[in-house]
Design an enzyme around this catalytic site. Structure first.
Site, PDB file in Angstrom:
ATOM      1  N   THR A   1       5.651 -11.484  31.976  1.00  0.00           N
ATOM      2  CA  THR A   1       5.898 -12.747  31.585  1.00  0.00           C
ATOM      3  C   THR A   1       3.975 -12.814  31.088  1.00  0.00           C
ATOM      4  O   THR A   1       3.466 -12.352  31.743  1.00  0.00           O
ATOM      5  CB  THR A   1       4.974 -13.434  33.054  1.00  0.00           C
ATOM      6  OG1 THR A   1       6.151 -14.143  34.015  1.00  0.00           O
ATOM      7  CG2 THR A   1       4.374 -15.386  32.985  1.00  0.00           C
TER       8      THR A   1
ATOM      9  N   GLU B   1      -3.158  -0.090  21.311  1.00  0.00           N
ATOM     10  CA  GLU B   1      -3.569  -0.813  20.062  1.00  0.00           C
ATOM     11  C   GLU B   1      -5.159  -0.687  19.954  1.00  0.00           C
ATOM     12  O   GLU B   1      -5.140  -0.658  21.332  1.00  0.00           O
ATOM     13  CB  GLU B   1      -2.936  -2.099  19.882  1.00  0.00           C
ATOM     14  CG  GLU B   1      -3.259  -2.598  21.228  1.00  0.00           C
ATOM     15  CD  GLU B   1      -2.218  -3.968  21.090  1.00  0.00           C
ATOM     16  OE1 GLU B   1      -0.512  -3.821  21.220  1.00  0.00           O
ATOM     17  OE2 GLU B   1      -2.337  -5.012  22.410  1.00  0.00           O
TER      18      GLU B   1
ATOM     19  N   HIS C   1      -2.800 -10.350  21.701  1.00  0.00           N
ATOM     20  CA  HIS C   1      -3.044  -9.970  22.930  1.00  0.00           C
ATOM     21  C   HIS C   1      -3.670 -10.263  23.956  1.00  0.00           C
ATOM     22  O   HIS C   1      -4.918  -9.833  23.348  1.00  0.00           O
ATOM     23  CB  HIS C   1      -2.465  -8.362  23.545  1.00  0.00           C
ATOM     24  CG  HIS C   1      -0.752  -7.455  22.677  1.00  0.00           C
ATOM     25  ND1 HIS C   1      -0.619  -7.053  21.884  1.00  0.00           N
ATOM     26  CD2 HIS C   1       0.020  -8.676  22.774  1.00  0.00           C
ATOM     27  CE1 HIS C   1       0.469  -7.277  21.998  1.00  0.00           C
ATOM     28  NE2 HIS C   1       1.202  -8.145  22.720  1.00  0.00           N
TER      29      HIS C   1
END
Lengths: 395, 291
Positions: free
Chosen positions: B98, B210, B248
């Site tokens: 999720t 990242e 993100h």
């Protein structure tokens, strides 16, 4: 999501975080009325935009400064007239500046001492962290650089929350005198309560002040709200000012597209945030400048691709587009057909390079090549980046 | 050997009756994962695809099927609760796919898992796969091959790029673990690295990171002292502007912390081979192996 200072003030008032009295005005008359109601000759008028550096900024009509003290309601009205509807340029707005639609009219305070107080959700400890300093009213990054010993960090237990003893300790360490410990303590606790109840990722009060008449106030505040939690805060979503946001980003969010505008001339559309960042990176690596970040997510449906193209080409700087899709579960022939239909619907004014990888990739490439559309099908990531950089340079 | 998942994994799917949950449960079953149960409160007693029994609670599913792993496809407002339910029932591995769980919820979940024996992977992750044995997640199975390279990543499709590069060059994978893109997660780069370092099947490791946070730097510092296996890394987001959330929730440079440049520097200092382009991730690993 960002909010205006006057909205931050309203949230502070709701959570009983002591802050000078004031209200927002959209017209000079409103400003005058608010100033009159405040009934003081110590006033400040502050332009409301989602950017810092307002005090030192300049309006495009020549008027200097987005923050002004004054000593009468009439003057407050005059100042509001000079600011409202005009464009303020600060070191954070970029050269185009922002149109000022509201001003905050508030009591000005005489500052005896300035502090820094912030609460951030610290990902390293997985808990809230209080960051405080006696060096308020300046950029905290500079304090961290020059005098790191003046920064106090107090972790908060993720389930117990901020305890009163912690706030007293903090107040003593910051040098508040005995009679003010309780006021400072209450301020800290109420800011924490706000932070948790509104699902913030950051609340920064800079400065938090001790006034000459011995009051403790939160004088200015910056809030960041957790985007993931907005679904349970419609009252916060209602504070959103889309006029302060990049119109392309506002448009993109309507279609569940994650778009962030940059300064370059090579647009990109990718499925997946990590791959999208990497696509921007590889464009730069091969000598180009990315125009944006755009994640179409797991779907990459024809509708989303069509809307995404429209947003990308609305940026007049764009000279070429790179579509990079790794179709893991999604088949490349379906993706290719979606792109073809989207190109036909939108009629692209710039070259398009498409790089597909995954299931049915050869079929997908074939469809693109046989579409009779000016679509350049790339062979792999490097080829795609080189082709799009070349296409942009020729444009 | 691989890590955390193999042919003995017995998988529960929380949210199996939903569109995504069902679609990906099927995907895992097609890959060969042993899916033994589903949970959707109120749908207990049903059969999913005539093959998998659905239960009302994780506790019941655990009792009746002995599931030892769960894949969570529950919507964001309820996912934290689903994680805690799985942990309370004693499910050893929890993989939460999720995206969009409020960070404060994850803060509470992480604290709540402290005294439990469950390991959480994610949230906001593509899952974990030990090729040719067990897939828990949404990754395309066919790009993977069994082998000796471990992959740790915060990404989804970027990970598939790296895996596809490896497979195409003849390098199979031991286990690929997607730790997810959120700022607070169950398993960090460091924890995954520790596991792969201890795994006899893993001979080389790729770390994909990242912008945002300091997890890669933390892993690098540990690796410098403790990891003897060849390491390669790629960090996405060199061109990301500061202060913006790049897709993100965890991909944000805040107050100068979390830049790609900072991470690359730390990883280089730890002796890792760095891929300068995302097209060269496998190439970087091959260089590391040859050293």
């Amino acid at each position: 999501m960002n909010i205006h200072e006057y909205q931050a003030k309203q949230l502070f008032e709701k959570f009983q975080v002591a802050t000078p009295k004031g209200a927002p005005a959209s017209t000079p008359d409103e400003a005058l009325a608010i100033a009159s109601r405040l009934g003081t000759s110590h006033l400040v008028v502050k332009a409301q935009i989602h950017a810092g550096g307002r005090g030192k900024g300049t309006f495009t009509n020549g008027f200097q400064g987005g923050v002004h003290l004054c000593n009468s309601a009439e003057k407050a009205g005059e100042l509001a007239a000079k600011m409202l509807g005009n464009t303020l340029v600060t070191h954070q707005t970029g050269t185009t500046g922002r149109v000022v639609r509201k001003v905050l009219v508030a009591e000005s305070v005489e500052i005896a001492k300035e502090y820094y107080f912030a609460i951030v959700l610290d990902r390293a400890i997985g808990a809230p962290m209080i960051i405080a300093s006696t060096e308020g009213g300046v950029e905290i990054e500079k304090v961290a650089e020059k005098t790191p010993e003046k920064i106090i960090k107090e972790p908060v237990h993720p389930l117990l929350g901020l305890q009163p003893y912690q706030t007293r300790n903090l107040a003593y360490r910051l040098g508040f005198e005995s009679s003010k410990i309780s006021a400072a303590s209450t301020l800290f606790l109420n800011i924490f309560k706000l932070f948790m109840e509104l699902d913030c990722s950051l609340v920064e009060v800079n400065p938090l002040v001790l006034t000459r008449d011995n009051k403790v106030f939160a004088l200015d505040a910056k809030f960041n709200f957790d985007d993931n939690a907005l679904f349970r805060h419609p009252e916060i979503v209602a504070l959103r000012d889309t006029e302060e946001e990049d119109p392309r980003e506002v448009e993109a969010s309507k279609f569940n597209l994650n778009y962030i505008g940059l300064d370059g001339n090579i647009a990109c559309m990718v499925n997946g945030a990590g791959l999208a960042m990497s696509t921007m990176d590889i464009i730069k690596y091969h000598g180009g400048e990315p125009a944006n970040f755009l994640d179409v997510g797991g779907g990459a449906s024809e509708e989303q691709v069509t809307e995404a193209f429209k947003i990308l080409i609305s940026d007049k700087n764009v000279k070429a587009i790179l579509v990079n899709i790794f179709g893991g579960i999604m088949r490349c022939d379906i993706i290719a057909q979606g792109i073809i239909n989207a190109v036909r619907a939108v009629s692209l004014p710039v070259p398009l390079v498409v790089r597909l990888e995954g299931t049915n990739v050869e079929l997908g490439k074939k469809l693109l090549q046989e579409s009779n559309l000016p679509i350049i099908a790339a062979d792999g990531l490097t080829d795609a980046a080189q082709k799009v950089v070349q296409a942009a340079a020729q444009g | 050997m691989a890590i955390l998942v193999d042919k003995n994994t017995r998988l529960l799917v929380q949210g199996i009756t939903g569109k995504s949950g069902g679609f990906h449960a099927r995907g895992c079953m097609e890959y060969g994962t042993n899916v033994v149960a589903g949970v959707t409160p109120g749908r207990g007693g049903e059969m999913f695809d005539s093959k998998v029994p659905v239960f009302d609670t994780v506790e019941e599913a655990r009792k009746r099927t002995g599931c030892n792993a769960t894949m969570i496809f529950v919507p964001a407002p309820f996912a934290a609760d689903a994680i805690l339910e799985a942990a309370a029932a004693g499910v050893e591995l929890i993989v939460c796919i999720t995206e969009g769980i409020p960070v404060i919820d994850m803060m509470r979940v992480k604290e709540g898992l402290r005294d439990k024996k469950s390991r959480l992977i994610g949230p906001n992750c593509p899952g974990i796969i030990t090729p040719e044995q067990c897939k828990i997640g949404i990754m395309p199975g066919y790009i993977h091959r069994s082998g000796s390279i471990g992959v740790i990543s915060r990404s989804g499709t970027l990970t598939y790029e790296a895996v596809w590069q490896l497979t195409s060059r003849g390098y199979g994978q031991s286990t690929c673990i997607g730790i997810g893109g959120d700022p607070i997660n169950g398993t960090s780069h460091l924890e995954a690295l520790r596991l792969l370092n201890d795994d006899p099947q893993t001979e080389g490791i790729i770390l994909i990171g990242e912008i945002g946070g300091a997890a890669e730097e933390e892993a690098a510092a540990w690796a410098k002292q403790n990891c003897k296996k060849p390491l390669a890394a790629f960090i996405a987001g060199s061109t990301a502007p500061p202060g913006r959330r790049m897709g993100h929730a965890g991909a944000i440079i805040a107050g100068g912390v979390g830049t790609a440049q900072g991470k690359i520097k730390a990883l280089k200092e730890a002796g890792m081979e760095i891929a300068e382009s995302p097209a060269d991730i496998a190439e970087a690993l091959i260089r590391a192996l040859k050293r």
